[in-house]
Design an enzyme around this catalytic site. Sequence first.
Site, short mmCIF file in Angstrom:
data_model
loop_
_atom_site.label_atom_id
_atom_site.label_comp_id
_atom_site.label_asym_id
_atom_site.label_seq_id
_atom_site.Cartn_x
_atom_site.Cartn_y
_atom_site.Cartn_z
N THR A 376 0.89 -1.15 0.00
CA THR A 376 0.00 0.00 0.00
C THR A 376 0.93 1.20 0.00
O THR A 376 2.14 1.04 0.02
CB THR A 376 -0.89 -0.12 1.25
OG1 THR A 376 -1.71 -1.28 1.09
CG2 THR A 376 -1.74 1.08 1.52
N THR A 394 -4.11 2.23 -2.14
CA THR A 394 -3.59 0.88 -2.38
C THR A 394 -4.21 0.21 -3.59
O THR A 394 -5.31 0.57 -4.03
CB THR A 394 -3.85 0.00 -1.13
OG1 THR A 394 -3.14 -1.23 -1.27
CG2 THR A 394 -5.31 -0.29 -0.93
N ASN A 396 -3.94 -3.12 -3.08
CA ASN A 396 -3.88 -4.29 -2.19
C ASN A 396 -2.53 -4.98 -2.35
O ASN A 396 -1.57 -4.57 -1.75
CB ASN A 396 -5.05 -5.25 -2.39
CG ASN A 396 -5.10 -6.30 -1.28
OD1 ASN A 396 -4.57 -6.04 -0.19
ND2 ASN A 396 -5.68 -7.45 -1.53
N ASP A 418 -9.64 -8.65 0.19
CA ASP A 418 -9.79 -8.12 1.56
C ASP A 418 -11.16 -8.46 2.16
O ASP A 418 -11.40 -8.23 3.34
CB ASP A 418 -9.57 -6.60 1.60
CG ASP A 418 -8.10 -6.25 1.85
OD1 ASP A 418 -7.32 -7.16 2.19
OD2 ASP A 418 -7.73 -5.08 1.71
N GLY A 468 1.46 -1.68 4.90
CA GLY A 468 1.88 -2.77 5.79
C GLY A 468 0.77 -3.70 6.22
O GLY A 468 0.92 -4.38 7.24
N1 GLY Z 1 -5.44 -3.82 1.19
C1 GLY Z 1 -4.86 -3.48 2.43
C2 GLY Z 1 -5.80 -2.80 3.34
O1 GLY Z 1 -6.74 -2.18 2.89
O2 GLY Z 1 -5.65 -2.88 4.53
#
Ligand code: GLY
Length: 567
Positions: A376, A394, A396, A418, A468
Amino acid sequence: MSRLLTFLITVLLFLGCKKDVSHTVEEFNTRGLITEKAMVVSARKEASQIGTEILKLGGNAFDAMMATEMALAVAYPYAGNLGGGGFLVYRLADGKKGALDYREKAPLAATKDMYLDKKGNVIQDLSTVGSMAVGIPGTVAGIFEAQERFGRLEISQILKPVINLARYGYIITEKQALRIAHYDSMIRAVNGKEILYNNNLKAGDKLINLELAATLQRIAEHGRDEFYKGETGQRLVKYLQSKGSIITLEDLEKYEAKWRDPISFQYDDLIITSMSPPSSGGICLSQIMKMAEPFDLKDYGHNSLKTIQVLVEAEKRAYADRSFYLGDPDFVDIPIETLTSDVYLQNRMKGFSFDKPTAVDSISHGNIVGYESDETTHYSIVDQFGNAIAVTTTLNGGYGSKLFVDDLGFFLNNEMDDFSSKPGEPNYYGLIGAEANSIVPEKRMLSSMTPTIVEKNGEFYMSLGTPGGSTIITSVLQTILNVHEFQLTMQQAVNAPRFHNQWLPDEIRMEPHVFDKKIIQQLKDLGYTINETKSPIIGIVDGILMLEDGTLEGGADKRGDDTAVGF
Ligand code: GLY
């Protein structure tokens, strides 16, 4: 990790010096860039420069947001994007705060079981690579929504330097070349051919993306709807459908960024404001900080045994709540007030003891296992008018679904992963979700992104965030504490060694070779499992701190190519 910090710690450990790491951090006496009026800190120098250029033209933080975000899409396609989504948390010069959710959402034709086979088992890779992994992108809607409400400049003016960056190119860094090489075979496999980003690119090469320049030019001319209804949107849907996607033009047309009330809470004399659901960031951060607040962390010391114990045990309890309760607030009822109330959190910490870890099976709710990614990206901006923003965005995974739209010049996200594909079973990153995060058409998937603004004495104090995955929340937490409790500079605070606990797996992840060995042994003796191998890094934090004299200090994490620019 700064080479100087690593060197200092290595020397001290090597010499068997009795000094603890907090002392070495003090010795690592650097401040980041100091500026008087304005600053942009992001994952790429070019993006920070372009954001600053827009501020110098008289634009504000929201104009610079559009420019920085799009410049990251050009020069940092690993996570910067047009094909993904994100969250903005802002504080205006007059103190008003708010948040914008431009998270991706599930297509209209999505179903709860879309990633399961006939036997009800999760089909490997379907939610992580290729067209079925793609959620409806929100980034273009987000930057236009923010700019339209608060910005000052013309879109063509803002996007001009970004278009030039794509048209005339930027230099590939060493870290970038390594990342592209790492993902090359996967990108080739998903696209069935070599694309613009391929392992022939070496550090020092110039990368030109004419297709992306043309896409940005059309967006500059026709506005937001170019992406959601116009030629770009139509070409995007045609391309996606040719790859087997269920996304339609109606999906794009229906996409809206949403203004949200952020999560605000007090910690000592700070007011901390962070992202509300569909991100878990703000709620988890407030839970951890409120559980830790009664303890005298300052007295225990930076990265000391007792500080690590308190934070780890608070993290354990917050992450145990996360996956059970949290999801898209437009689809699920989230007991936010209870989850963040003093009574609830004091009760959560009741079983805490410095003598031994709280057993994970005695903490109910939530089932989150290993999730790490630096895929991200975050940027912080403070403008010369006193507005501050924190934005995390992001695709992802690194390069998202790996699906690259050749003739538009950008990657598409794999944000559908997610969601909880099958409540109770881990996704690609090991996240186990509950019903609250199950797939429903038009629902937004749960995130950990934690763009955060901190105020002190009623004034702006700090803007920060990080990539992260689930370690985002604990990296933001430690960076705030590094400044507030342990008096580190902004640059030291983002560079300092980090650890992470997320309830399950039952372990403390620590960045390797940077923590005091004695403390690691003491943690093991108490019964904690330490994992120093899995995460080479935990987060890449970028932040801006307002110093007492009103100047700004940038913290650009040395773990990446991150750079602060300002004036
Ligand atoms: N795709 C990482 C987050 O949204 O936490």
